[in-house]
Design a protein around this motif. Structure first.
Motif, PDB file in Angstrom:
ATOM      1  N   ILE A  43       5.830  11.071  -3.805  1.00  0.00           N
ATOM      2  CA  ILE A  43       4.851  10.066  -3.423  1.00  0.00           C
ATOM      3  C   ILE A  43       4.411   9.321  -4.679  1.00  0.00           C
ATOM      4  O   ILE A  43       3.995   9.924  -5.660  1.00  0.00           O
ATOM      5  N   GLN A  44       4.515   8.011  -4.616  1.00  0.00           N
ATOM      6  CA  GLN A  44       4.136   7.186  -5.750  1.00  0.00           C
ATOM      7  C   GLN A  44       2.737   6.626  -5.503  1.00  0.00           C
ATOM      8  O   GLN A  44       2.447   6.153  -4.411  1.00  0.00           O
ATOM      9  N   SER A  45       1.897   6.663  -6.506  1.00  0.00           N
ATOM     10  CA  SER A  45       0.562   6.088  -6.366  1.00  0.00           C
ATOM     11  C   SER A  45       0.682   4.565  -6.457  1.00  0.00           C
ATOM     12  O   SER A  45       1.534   4.040  -7.167  1.00  0.00           O
ATOM     13  N   PRO A  46      -0.173   3.851  -5.722  1.00  0.00           N
ATOM     14  CA  PRO A  46      -0.089   2.389  -5.736  1.00  0.00           C
ATOM     15  C   PRO A  46      -0.461   1.830  -7.111  1.00  0.00           C
ATOM     16  O   PRO A  46      -1.312   2.372  -7.803  1.00  0.00           O
ATOM     17  N   LYS A  47       0.183   0.741  -7.460  1.00  0.00           N
ATOM     18  CA  LYS A  47      -0.090   0.093  -8.739  1.00  0.00           C
ATOM     19  C   LYS A  47      -1.196  -0.938  -8.537  1.00  0.00           C
ATOM     20  O   LYS A  47      -1.184  -1.689  -7.572  1.00  0.00           O
ATOM     21  N   GLY A  48      -2.162  -0.986  -9.444  1.00  0.00           N
ATOM     22  CA  GLY A  48      -3.253  -1.950  -9.371  1.00  0.00           C
ATOM     23  C   GLY A  48      -4.500  -1.328  -8.764  1.00  0.00           C
ATOM     24  O   GLY A  48      -4.431  -0.451  -7.906  1.00  0.00           O
ATOM     25  N   ILE A  49      -5.636  -1.806  -9.235  1.00  0.00           N
ATOM     26  CA  ILE A  49      -6.904  -1.203  -8.815  1.00  0.00           C
ATOM     27  C   ILE A  49      -7.246  -1.555  -7.371  1.00  0.00           C
ATOM     28  O   ILE A  49      -7.718  -0.711  -6.616  1.00  0.00           O
ATOM     29  N   LEU A  50      -6.978  -2.781  -6.940  1.00  0.00           N
ATOM     30  CA  LEU A  50      -7.312  -3.166  -5.564  1.00  0.00           C
ATOM     31  C   LEU A  50      -6.434  -2.424  -4.564  1.00  0.00           C
ATOM     32  O   LEU A  50      -6.922  -1.956  -3.531  1.00  0.00           O
ATOM     33  N   LYS A  51      -5.148  -2.304  -4.877  1.00  0.00           N
ATOM     34  CA  LYS A  51      -4.254  -1.582  -3.970  1.00  0.00           C
ATOM     35  C   LYS A  51      -4.639  -0.112  -3.864  1.00  0.00           C
ATOM     36  O   LYS A  51      -4.551   0.481  -2.793  1.00  0.00           O
ATOM     37  N   SER A  52      -5.072   0.480  -4.960  1.00  0.00           N
ATOM     38  CA  SER A  52      -5.453   1.892  -4.900  1.00  0.00           C
ATOM     39  C   SER A  52      -6.782   2.086  -4.171  1.00  0.00           C
ATOM     40  O   SER A  52      -7.018   3.130  -3.576  1.00  0.00           O
ATOM     41  N   LEU A  53      -7.643   1.060  -4.170  1.00  0.00           N
ATOM     42  CA  LEU A  53      -8.920   1.172  -3.466  1.00  0.00           C
ATOM     43  C   LEU A  53      -8.753   1.095  -1.949  1.00  0.00           C
ATOM     44  O   LEU A  53      -9.612   1.582  -1.214  1.00  0.00           O
ATOM     45  N   VAL A  54      -7.694   0.480  -1.478  1.00  0.00           N
ATOM     46  CA  VAL A  54      -7.478   0.355  -0.036  1.00  0.00           C
ATOM     47  C   VAL A  54      -6.209   1.073   0.421  1.00  0.00           C
ATOM     48  O   VAL A  54      -5.742   0.854   1.529  1.00  0.00           O
ATOM     49  N   ALA A  55      -5.628   1.947  -0.403  1.00  0.00           N
ATOM     50  CA  ALA A  55      -4.359   2.606  -0.084  1.00  0.00           C
ATOM     51  C   ALA A  55      -4.489   3.591   1.074  1.00  0.00           C
ATOM     52  O   ALA A  55      -3.612   3.672   1.925  1.00  0.00           O
ATOM     53  N   THR A  56      -5.580   4.352   1.125  1.00  0.00           N
ATOM     54  CA  THR A  56      -5.739   5.346   2.184  1.00  0.00           C
ATOM     55  C   THR A  56      -6.992   5.049   2.993  1.00  0.00           C
ATOM     56  O   THR A  56      -7.849   4.267   2.580  1.00  0.00           O
ATOM     57  N   ARG A  57      -7.081   5.708   4.130  1.00  0.00           N
ATOM     58  CA  ARG A  57      -8.249   5.498   4.996  1.00  0.00           C
ATOM     59  C   ARG A  57      -9.528   5.965   4.302  1.00  0.00           C
ATOM     60  O   ARG A  57     -10.574   5.328   4.406  1.00  0.00           O
ATOM     61  N   ALA A  58      -9.448   7.082   3.589  1.00  0.00           N
ATOM     62  CA  ALA A  58     -10.626   7.604   2.876  1.00  0.00           C
ATOM     63  C   ALA A  58     -11.063   6.641   1.771  1.00  0.00           C
ATOM     64  O   ALA A  58     -12.264   6.424   1.568  1.00  0.00           O
ATOM     65  N   ASN A  59     -10.117   6.061   1.063  1.00  0.00           N
ATOM     66  CA  ASN A  59     -10.468   5.093   0.012  1.00  0.00           C
ATOM     67  C   ASN A  59     -11.123   3.855   0.605  1.00  0.00           C
ATOM     68  O   ASN A  59     -12.080   3.324   0.053  1.00  0.00           O
ATOM     69  N   ARG A  60     -10.605   3.372   1.732  1.00  0.00           N
ATOM     70  CA  ARG A  60     -11.204   2.203   2.386  1.00  0.00           C
ATOM     71  C   ARG A  60     -12.620   2.512   2.854  1.00  0.00           C
ATOM     72  O   ARG A  60     -13.528   1.691   2.718  1.00  0.00           O
ATOM     73  N   PHE A  61     -12.821   3.698   3.399  1.00  0.00           N
ATOM     74  CA  PHE A  61     -14.158   4.105   3.853  1.00  0.00           C
ATOM     75  C   PHE A  61     -15.135   4.185   2.674  1.00  0.00           C
ATOM     76  O   PHE A  61     -16.271   3.723   2.758  1.00  0.00           O
TER      77      PHE A  61
END
Length: 187
Positions: A43-61
């Motif tokens: 599993i690769q982590s998303p690149k960029g701060i905005l993408k990582s903030l909305v990558a998962t449901r928990a992050n979006r919440f």
């Protein structure tokens, strides 16, 4: 790392320290998720701060919660009552204070409030200024009585600067009394 001289420096009569570790052998015996990680297939982590903030449901919440909290703080700062600005008898009173040349200057500005019909009536404004020092003790006081005609009115005074950190003003107008306070702005 160079381990070629590990046999040197051991105590007499004791066996030398041998270091046996093979990274490839250890990865072969590791779970599949670890092998995939080392092969670059995991599993690769998303690149960029905005993408990582909305990558998962928990992050979006979590991001949504932070945005709501910041909006609440902003609205409260706009709507909340400030200690240096209050409505007294239908008029808005604002207290400011600053230091200049070993003197503390305090100004109380009275303007018509949002209820212009009530604010347009004239009356007598009594203001008692108090200077507060570092120990929160009253150092000096000054009282002034002015006639309010419905237009902007400014009442001013000054105190000698004896480590004064704040100015308090007790304003009485049309039977209502409120206390305002302002920190001294140092230049």
């Amino acid at each position: 790392m160079d381990f070629s001289n590990m046999d040197e420096g051991h105590e007499d009569g004791k066996e030398a320290l041998h270091y046996y570790f093979n990274h490839e052998e250890r990865i072969k015996r590791a779970p599949k998720i670890v092998q995939d990680y080392y092969n670059g297939e995991g599993i690769q982590s998303p690149k960029g701060i905005l993408k990582s903030l909305v990558a998962t449901r928990a992050n979006r919440f979590g991001l949504f919660g932070i945005v709501i909290f910041c909006a609440f703080i902003y609205v409260y700062s706009l709507v909340g009552e400030k200690p240096y600005r209050k409505i007294v008898g239908g008029v808005e009173a604002t207290l400011t204070s600053f230091s200049y040349a070993d003197e503390i200057y305090a100004s109380l500005t009275v303007r018509p409030g949002s209820d212009t019909e009530k604010a347009m009536k004239s009356g007598t404004i009594t203001v008692r200024f108090s200077s507060i020092d570092v120990q929160k003790a009253v150092v000096g006081e000054f009282e002034d009585v002015q006639s309010y005609t419905g237009e902007e009115l400014t009442v001013r005074t000054k105190f000698p600067d004896y480590d004064i950190v704040a100015v308090r003003a007790e304003v009485r107008f049309r039977g209502e009394t409120k206390t305002l306070s302002s920190r001294v702005v140092r230049e």
